[in-house]
Design an enzyme around this catalytic site. Sequence first.
Site, PDB file in Angstrom:
ATOM      1  CG  HIS A 169      -1.720   1.265   1.379  1.00  0.00           C
ATOM      2  ND1 HIS A 169      -2.756   1.611   0.536  1.00  0.00           N
ATOM      3  CD2 HIS A 169      -1.614   2.288   2.271  1.00  0.00           C
ATOM      4  CE1 HIS A 169      -3.262   2.773   0.907  1.00  0.00           C
ATOM      5  NE2 HIS A 169      -2.598   3.216   1.962  1.00  0.00           N
ATOM      6  CD  GLU A 191      -6.567   4.561   3.708  1.00  0.00           C
ATOM      7  OE1 GLU A 191      -6.307   4.582   4.933  1.00  0.00           O
ATOM      8  OE2 GLU A 191      -5.878   5.149   2.839  1.00  0.00           O
ATOM      9  CG  ASP A 208      -8.752   5.622   7.468  1.00  0.00           C
ATOM     10  OD1 ASP A 208      -9.460   6.600   7.780  1.00  0.00           O
ATOM     11  OD2 ASP A 208      -7.544   5.723   7.156  1.00  0.00           O
ATOM     12  NE  ARG A 241      -7.696   7.266  -0.911  1.00  0.00           N
ATOM     13  CZ  ARG A 241      -7.123   6.702   0.133  1.00  0.00           C
ATOM     14  NH1 ARG A 241      -6.358   7.420   0.952  1.00  0.00           N
ATOM     15  NH2 ARG A 241      -7.323   5.427   0.395  1.00  0.00           N
ATOM     16  CD  GLN A 283      -5.052  10.814   1.947  1.00  0.00           C
ATOM     17  OE1 GLN A 283      -6.018  10.237   1.447  1.00  0.00           O
ATOM     18  NE2 GLN A 283      -3.986  10.172   2.389  1.00  0.00           N
ATOM     19  CE  LYS A 324      -6.311   8.807   5.248  1.00  0.00           C
ATOM     20  NZ  LYS A 324      -6.420   7.421   4.779  1.00  0.00           N
ATOM     21  CB  THR A 379     -12.715   5.864  11.437  1.00  0.00           C
ATOM     22  OG1 THR A 379     -11.930   6.986  11.033  1.00  0.00           O
ATOM     23  CG2 THR A 379     -11.887   4.596  11.303  1.00  0.00           C
ATOM     24  CD  GLU A 387      -3.158   0.430  -2.408  1.00  0.00           C
ATOM     25  OE1 GLU A 387      -3.870   0.435  -1.388  1.00  0.00           O
ATOM     26  OE2 GLU A 387      -2.235  -0.383  -2.601  1.00  0.00           O
TER      27      GLU A 387
HETATM   28 MN    MN Z   1      -5.882   4.440   6.974  1.00  0.00          MN
END
Ligand code: MN
Length: 394
Positions: free
Chosen positions: A113, A179, A213, A217, A220, A233, A237, A338
């Site tokens: 990652h 995540e 999580d 993006r 971020q 973030k 969560t 990803e």
């Molecule tokens: Mn994370």
Amino acid sequence: MTVIDIPAGSLFGVGNLPYGVFSTADASPRVGVRVGDSVVDLSVALGDPVFALPILNSFMAQGRARWIEVRQQVADLVTRDIADAAVHPIDAVTMHLPVGVADYVDFYASEHHATNLGRLFRPGTPPLMPNWKHLPVGYHGRSSTVVVSGTDIVRPCGQRKSPERDAPDFGPTRRLDIEAEMGFIVGVPSTMGESVSPDQFAEHVFGAVVVNDWSARDIQSWEYVPLGPFLGKSFATSISPWVVPMLALEAARVDTPVQDPKPLPYLRGEQRWGLDIDMAVEWNGHVVSRPPYAQMYWSPAQMLAHITINGAAASTGDLFASGTVSGPAVDQRGAFIEMSWGGAEPIAVGDESRTFLEDGDEILISATAPGADGARIGFGEVRGRILPATQALR
Ligand code: MN
């Protein structure tokens, strides 16, 4: 009186016995243990007021000897007749956040990652920063926005800056992501000024949960330099409602990958162990990825040692998450940035295709691990659905 039926092959057999906080139509939140498709009310079954509380913290703070004692009591209890009033079908209960979350830390412990994100966020530079193999990189998240599975997630708004523009604009994130992670919950606190060695992990850490999580993006990538993740973030969560005791995960221990260079002494235990947990990510009911936790570079014990090495105290209810779990293959990655390579390569979701999350999408992350006597044990699931942005545009 009743005997609990545990279906053959259940992920919630007597080798698991995870703890959660549940309520029913006529009973306020209290502590229960999942057995098969039933929930055992420990406040009734064991008669201890610590289990009538709406969070696990007081029980977790009692320490490992007590965790072992109660686990044995529950294992004995569920193989015999048990009072009807102590047993509820899983479908008849509402699950709540199981712990009062003290501090929340998120690591970045998957080499796959971290390498993929490095390539995407910092093209043309070495993907791993020079510190990455010397310490488990992490940041402090926002404990008050840790929510239980099933909580809807409102699409966050924030500053977004596209590479083609000189200045940021404001609006709903266009790159809402997940995540897939595992999280570890501290039961016994440590003392400020003292550190916890990797070999002391079992005395402090009570159990593990599945974590999503949620990550914006575009917010971020604009905000994270130089102090790290913040509003991209902290909006939410999600964690699974069942806390699987570390005592149930002893058969799941595996060696972590070889660590080269050798970590500094405070990060070395007598034995360096990871966990052989298989995770699965479902997007609108379709499995899109199966991240392998066994490949995580840094171990949970190294994470706790690192959190406390400067003398910071660990507290009852602390949650530290592993960071996104990604394996080497595309369908083993734990984040859509990803899997879609920054949005360039759409992901098949049933008959549809996606890059990032759309309003109405639902994500479910589950996990299983080897248990005692060849049985598998389950963590249950962490689920969340995306609702449209609601913040005023300003
Ligand atoms: Mn994370």
